[in-house]
Design a protein around this motif. Structure first.
Motif, PDB file in Angstrom:
ATOM      1  N   PRO A   1     -22.556 -55.507  19.660  1.00 18.00           N
ATOM      2  CA  PRO A   1     -21.155 -55.739  20.028  1.00 18.00           C
ATOM      3  C   PRO A   1     -20.245 -54.555  19.711  1.00 18.00           C
ATOM      4  CG  PRO A   1     -21.831 -57.237  18.272  1.00 18.00           C
ATOM      5  CD  PRO A   1     -23.046 -56.576  18.790  1.00 18.00           C
ATOM      6  N   ILE A   2     -20.553 -53.830  18.635  1.00 17.13           N
ATOM      7  CA  ILE A   2     -19.713 -52.668  18.315  1.00 17.13           C
ATOM      8  C   ILE A   2     -19.822 -51.645  19.437  1.00 17.13           C
ATOM      9  CG2 ILE A   2     -19.444 -50.720  16.737  1.00 17.13           C
ATOM     10  CD1 ILE A   2     -20.028 -52.473  14.472  1.00 17.13           C
ATOM     11  N   TYR A   3     -21.038 -51.463  19.926  1.00 14.91           N
ATOM     12  CA  TYR A   3     -21.228 -50.533  21.040  1.00 14.91           C
ATOM     13  C   TYR A   3     -20.439 -50.996  22.267  1.00 14.91           C
ATOM     14  CZ  TYR A   3     -23.545 -48.111  24.866  1.00 14.91           C
ATOM     15  OH  TYR A   3     -23.791 -47.361  25.970  1.00 14.91           O
ATOM     16  N   LEU A   4     -20.544 -52.293  22.568  1.00 10.42           N
ATOM     17  CA  LEU A   4     -19.854 -52.828  23.745  1.00 10.42           C
ATOM     18  C   LEU A   4     -18.352 -52.688  23.614  1.00 10.42           C
ATOM     19  CD1 LEU A   4     -21.959 -56.069  24.306  1.00 10.42           C
ATOM     20  CD2 LEU A   4     -22.089 -53.945  25.593  1.00 10.42           C
ATOM     21  N   ILE A   5     -17.847 -52.998  22.417  1.00 11.43           N
ATOM     22  CA  ILE A   5     -16.404 -52.891  22.181  1.00 11.43           C
ATOM     23  C   ILE A   5     -15.956 -51.455  22.382  1.00 11.43           C
ATOM     24  CG2 ILE A   5     -14.663 -52.957  20.348  1.00 11.43           C
ATOM     25  CD1 ILE A   5     -16.142 -55.474  19.292  1.00 11.43           C
ATOM     26  N   THR A   6     -16.777 -50.523  21.883  1.00 14.07           N
ATOM     27  CA  THR A   6     -16.420 -49.119  22.006  1.00 14.07           C
ATOM     28  C   THR A   6     -16.372 -48.700  23.474  1.00 14.07           C
ATOM     29  OG1 THR A   6     -17.678 -48.825  19.979  1.00 14.07           O
ATOM     30  CG2 THR A   6     -16.931 -46.845  21.074  1.00 14.07           C
ATOM     31  N   VAL A   7     -17.383 -49.134  24.227  1.00 17.23           N
ATOM     32  CA  VAL A   7     -17.414 -48.801  25.653  1.00 17.23           C
ATOM     33  C   VAL A   7     -16.178 -49.351  26.356  1.00 17.23           C
ATOM     34  CG1 VAL A   7     -18.625 -49.236  27.814  1.00 17.23           C
ATOM     35  CG2 VAL A   7     -19.913 -48.634  25.774  1.00 17.23           C
ATOM     36  N   LEU A   8     -15.836 -50.577  26.028  1.00 20.50           N
ATOM     37  CA  LEU A   8     -14.672 -51.210  26.650  1.00 20.50           C
ATOM     38  C   LEU A   8     -13.402 -50.458  26.292  1.00 20.50           C
ATOM     39  CD1 LEU A   8     -13.810 -53.712  28.274  1.00 20.50           C
ATOM     40  CD2 LEU A   8     -13.526 -54.910  26.128  1.00 20.50           C
ATOM     41  N   GLY A   9     -13.271 -50.105  25.021  1.00 22.22           N
ATOM     42  CA  GLY A   9     -12.062 -49.398  24.591  1.00 22.22           C
ATOM     43  C   GLY A   9     -11.956 -48.025  25.229  1.00 22.22           C
ATOM     44  N   ARG A  10     -13.109 -47.390  25.465  1.00 20.88           N
ATOM     45  CA  ARG A  10     -13.097 -46.059  26.051  1.00 20.88           C
ATOM     46  C   ARG A  10     -12.551 -46.068  27.474  1.00 20.88           C
ATOM     47  NH1 ARG A  10     -18.780 -43.314  24.703  1.00 20.88           N
ATOM     48  NH2 ARG A  10     -19.415 -44.759  26.322  1.00 20.88           N
ATOM     49  N   MET A  11     -12.751 -47.211  28.153  1.00 20.76           N
ATOM     50  CA  MET A  11     -12.315 -47.285  29.543  1.00 20.76           C
ATOM     51  C   MET A  11     -10.799 -47.277  29.668  1.00 20.76           C
ATOM     52  SD  MET A  11     -15.167 -49.982  30.728  1.00 20.76           S
ATOM     53  CE  MET A  11     -14.587 -50.440  32.329  1.00 20.76           C
ATOM     54  N   PHE A  12     -10.143 -47.737  28.616  1.00 20.63           N
ATOM     55  CA  PHE A  12      -8.686 -47.814  28.683  1.00 20.63           C
ATOM     56  C   PHE A  12      -8.067 -47.086  27.502  1.00 20.63           C
ATOM     57  CE2 PHE A  12     -10.528 -51.612  30.530  1.00 20.63           C
ATOM     58  CZ  PHE A  12      -9.979 -51.592  31.805  1.00 20.63           C
ATOM     59  N   PRO A  13      -8.106 -45.770  27.541  1.00 20.50           N
ATOM     60  CA  PRO A  13      -7.585 -45.036  26.385  1.00 20.50           C
ATOM     61  C   PRO A  13      -6.087 -45.274  26.215  1.00 20.50           C
ATOM     62  CG  PRO A  13      -8.136 -43.534  28.192  1.00 20.50           C
ATOM     63  CD  PRO A  13      -8.646 -44.874  28.573  1.00 20.50           C
ATOM     64  N   GLY A  14      -5.676 -45.417  24.967  1.00 18.99           N
ATOM     65  CA  GLY A  14      -4.253 -45.584  24.697  1.00 18.99           C
ATOM     66  C   GLY A  14      -3.746 -46.994  24.903  1.00 18.99           C
ATOM     67  N   GLN A  15      -4.655 -47.927  25.159  1.00 21.48           N
ATOM     68  CA  GLN A  15      -4.211 -49.309  25.339  1.00 21.48           C
ATOM     69  C   GLN A  15      -5.027 -50.227  24.443  1.00 21.48           C
ATOM     70  OE1 GLN A  15      -4.902 -49.654  29.589  1.00 21.48           O
ATOM     71  NE2 GLN A  15      -2.698 -49.861  29.871  1.00 21.48           N
ATOM     72  N   THR A  16      -4.347 -51.206  23.877  1.00 23.20           N
ATOM     73  CA  THR A  16      -5.092 -52.197  23.111  1.00 23.20           C
ATOM     74  C   THR A  16      -5.590 -53.261  24.083  1.00 23.20           C
ATOM     75  OG1 THR A  16      -3.219 -53.644  22.714  1.00 23.20           O
ATOM     76  CG2 THR A  16      -3.572 -51.876  21.135  1.00 23.20           C
ATOM     77  N   LEU A  17      -6.418 -54.145  23.567  1.00 17.33           N
ATOM     78  CA  LEU A  17      -6.979 -55.214  24.397  1.00 17.33           C
ATOM     79  C   LEU A  17      -5.890 -55.995  25.108  1.00 17.33           C
ATOM     80  CD1 LEU A  17      -9.667 -57.194  24.785  1.00 17.33           C
ATOM     81  CD2 LEU A  17      -8.329 -58.590  23.247  1.00 17.33           C
ATOM     82  N   VAL A  18      -4.827 -56.310  24.371  1.00 20.77           N
ATOM     83  CA  VAL A  18      -3.777 -57.152  24.937  1.00 20.77           C
ATOM     84  C   VAL A  18      -3.113 -56.462  26.122  1.00 20.77           C
ATOM     85  CG1 VAL A  18      -1.718 -58.473  24.362  1.00 20.77           C
ATOM     86  CG2 VAL A  18      -3.427 -58.053  22.630  1.00 20.77           C
TER      87      VAL A  18
END
Lengths: 390, 384
Positions: free
Chosen positions: B60-77
């Motif tokens: 999950p840490i890997y997945l979260i990182t991949v997801l976060g990388r797609m939207f730099p400068g934005q939080t999940l919300v």
């Protein structure tokens, strides 16, 4: 836009709060975080350094030793009391359980009793024979009780040990503590702390043993080991026999050994230094065979016969006769432990559990232990003979 | 130049701080019971459960990182409405994203309260016997609220600072292991069934929970693209630390004893003795350090919760302290919910498993949807 800096309204110092409120918040936090509820000055405590547990018609009689700081030499002004005055107090409480008796003691003293400095738990022989489970629970639940204190079994009444007036130390507890500490260091006493006692009690593959002492007029004597079967004391080993058990279980050297010289004209005293133990365990059709091989290295500390040790073959002879002595002793101890008392104080079960889990699963160790075939083999090596060449 | 400073704050977390955040969040109160929870199913082979759980939680840490990388400068919300919502229907997007944000916020809130309660419970039984748990809890929560009133970059910097203190008990543990440990207590290393291993892995996974805050914190990273390495390092370090903890505890206490004790790790510290009696009763000192470990966990979760609320409600930055302090009573009341220590254990297990499910579910679902809708920067997808 440029604003004049107003320190009172600025949130520079305390994050989200202005200065004054921020300060208040910090003061509040600092005062609340010091744990003032549990703050107790050292003189507001009755520090118990030793507990002695005996039988009583009501249940238990607990005697505790409390050092009296005023009476101890070199403590504060006024000089110690010395001259016949006691440096320690003894308080006695009675109750159906350990904690009830402790409460009874609390009702007799002016300050809160504190068990954080307890160093000895003395268990009377009668209590030990009845079983120590009921005591252990109270100790385990108590956060202040350490795991590194010495539980000792006392011959006769445990209270008698607290009444000993040791001459070398003002506080008898310290004396006994040091005695056990140094005994453990030089490998003659069992390194059985409370924590290890717990461990041995809960482990199905081991039985505990404790140091066994006796109070004398102005000192305490180590008699050997008290053997337990789970929580009940079932027998004792004397100092010589204890050496065997300690060698097997803790790889400790144990007490010095004396054997008669080959020419029967004197004695040779051998001081073991290092012990290495090897176990070989195998199972043949429902019977376990355990081979225990001990290698004892040591030195000769005394010789009262005119034999020349530097001659070829003499040392080997000595080693043989010492090995023979050890094996005879070892086998008699084994018989006692295994056949008579049926208690696994050597921890053979643990060896099987740890290194041969498949054998362990196929066994009912408690039942099979008395019939297990155990072989003791000793190999003694004399490494040094001191400063005299002959 | 207030305006400028805020802009700098927006993305200030460097890779070191990223590592510190994850490590500090994961290492928390679970360590005190970890040896027990793995020793119950696995007896002496507890270490394996921890190692496997480390690998499991790296996913999950890997997945979260991949997801976060797609939207730099934005939080999940912020980016969730892009992923699951529709451009011209902002109201509907908010509604759908609420389905994701609510479970996450709820998990963080519950974690805060249970961790606080857990910690208060330890302190009450082991050290400060007369101090009411309410006091311990409220002080911890208030302090966390003060920290969470700041920008997440500040919280990250604090994590970096406090992480140093976290390593001290580790050294002490190793010291204790050398003093008291015996190999015999660790044997046999392999005598458990597959089912027992799964139980142990699940039980130890609860102690790893907390890395989910990366979903929020990654919005403030300077270089989200370079965040995979620090994240992986942090999970490795935590796994290693946990493995050492379990090894030392089992080696010193033995598995039979470790099962019976309330907080086995703490008991190991009780065993350590310094030569010459310099320190007696070191466990209080260790617990004092432990306050820091728990506090870092709580403040990071707290900061994440506050940030979620802020972003979801589009609050202005100056309302952050208000929101932050408004969470205190809620967390406190939730923390007072369990009746006794066994309830606390039960609750924390439930919340732990909930967190584990969430850590897998949110990134997987969002990545799947994002992949189907071809979102995120194209080059990112080429790289992953």
């Amino acid at each position: 836009m440029w604003h004049p800096h107003n320190p009172w309204k600025s949130t520079k110092y305390f994050g989200c709060l202005p200065l004054f409120r921020g300060m208040m918040a910090w003061i509040l936090l600092v005062t609340m975080l010091t744990g003032c509820w549990d703050q107790r000055e050292i003189e507001e405590r009755t520090s118990i350094v030793a507990l002695a547990i005996d039988e009583d018609p009501t249940g238990y009689k607990i005697s505790v030793q409390v050092p009296n700081p005023i009476k101890i030499f070199g403590a504060g002004g006024g000089g110690g009391g010395g001259g016949g005055e006691e440096a320690v107090e003894m308080l006695i409480g009675r109750g159906e359980t350990l904690m009830e008796a402790m409460n009874d003691i609390q009702n007799q003293t002016n300050q809160e009793i504190f068990l954080g400095h307890t160093r000895l738990v003395l268990i009377g022989e009668k209590v030990a024979k009845k079983g120590i489970w009921p005591l252990i629970d109270g100790f385990r639940r108590h956060p202040a009780i350490r795991r590194r204190l010495w539980p000792l079994v006392v011959k006769g009444e445990a209270q008698s040990v607290l009444q000993v007036k040791t001459r070398l130390e003002q506080i008898p507890t310290v004396f006994i503590m040091d005695m056990v500490d140094s005994g453990v260091r030089d490998g003659s006493m069992a390194d059985m702390t409370l924590g290890r006692l717990y461990k041995a009690l809960y482990d199905p593959a081991v039985d505990p043993y404790l140091n066994y002492i006796q109070a004398e007029k102005d000192t305490v004597r180590w008699l050997g080991l008290a053997l337990f079967k789970k929580d009940k004391m079932v027998g004792t080993l004397n100092t010589q026999e204890s050496a065997i058990l300690l060698q097997a279980r803790e790889s400790k050297s144990g007490d010095p050994v004396s054997v008669s010289c080959p020419d029967r004209k004197g004695e040779i005293v051998f001081q073991p230094d290092r012990v290495k133990t090897k176990y070989q365990i195998n199972k043949t059709n429902n019977n376990v065979r355990i081979q225990v091989r001990m290698r004892v290295d040591g030195k000769i500390t005394e010789k009262t016969c005119p034999i020349d040790l530097s001659q070829n073959g003499t040392i080997e002879k000595m080693e043989k006769s010492l090995g023979g002595w050890y094996e005879r002793m070892g086998n008699s101890v084994l018989r006692k432990i295994q056949k008579d008392l049926k208690t696994d104080v050597i921890g053979l079960g643990n060896k099987i559990y740890a290194f041969h889990p498949t054998i362990w699963k196929s066994l009912h160790w408690k039942k099979q232990y008395p019939n297990a075939h155990i072989d003791l083999k000793y190999q003694v090596q004399i490494r040094r003979i001191g400063l005299d060449k002959k | 130049m207030a305006g400028n400073r805020n802009k700098e704050e927006i993305r200030s977390i460097n890779p070191h701080q990223a590592r510190a955040i994850l490590t500090a969040t994961m290492v928390g109160v679970g360590v005190l019971t970890l040896p027990r929870s793995v020793a119950i199913p696995l007896k002496t082979g507890g270490v394996w459960a921890v190692l496997v759980a480390g690998v499991l939680n790296a996913v999950p840490i890997y997945l979260i990182t991949v997801l976060g990388r797609m939207f730099p400068g934005q939080t999940l919300v912020q980016y969730i409405s892009q992923v699951v919502g529709f451009k011209n229907r902002p109201g509907l997007s908010k509604m759908i994203s609420f389905l994701f944000v609510l479970p996450l916020g709820l998990f963080l809130l519950l974690s805060i309260s249970i961790v606080t309660r857990y910690f208060a419970e330890v302190v009450k039984t082991a050290v400060l016997i007369n101090t009411p748990i309410e006091v311990t809890m409220i002080t911890l929560l208030f302090t966390a609220a003060v920290v969470a009133s700041n920008h997440l970059g500040v919280i990250a910097r604090l994590s970096e600072l406090l992480l140093l203190i976290l390593y001290m008990p580790g050294l002490l543990l190793i010291f204790a292991g050398i003093q008291e440990g015996s190999i015999e207590n660790l044997m046999p290393l392999f005598s458990f069934s597959g089912r027992e291993l799964v139980q142990g892995v699940l039980a130890s996974s609860y102690s790893f929970q907390g890395y989910i805050v990366a979903l929020i914190f990654m919005g403030y990273y300077q270089q989200p693209k370079k965040s995979l390495r620090p994240h992986m390092i942090s999970i490795s370090v935590v796994t290693l630390g946990y493995a050492v903890t379990v090894l030392v505890t089992l080696a010193t206490l033995g598995s039979f004893e470790a099962i019976r004790i309330m907080w086995p790790t703490l008991e190991v510290f009780k065993l350590t003795e310094f030569p010459g009696d310099i320190f007696e009763r070191i466990e209080s000192a260790v617990l004092a350090v432990w306050v820091v470990a728990v506090f870092t966990t709580v403040k990071n979760l707290y900061g994440a919760v506050v940030d979620i609320m802020m972003r979801y409600a589009n609050c202005r930055e100056r309302f952050r302290p208000w929101i932050s302090f408004a969470v205190v009573p809620i967390a406190y009341l939730l923390g007072m919910w369990p009746n006794n220590v066994f309830d606390v254990f039960r609750f924390s297990d439930i919340i732990g498993s909930y967190g584990l499910i969430l850590s897998f579910a949110i990134p997987i679902l969002l990545l799947l949807i994002a992949w189907l809708r071809r979102l995120g920067s194209r080059r990112e997808q080429m790289q992953t």
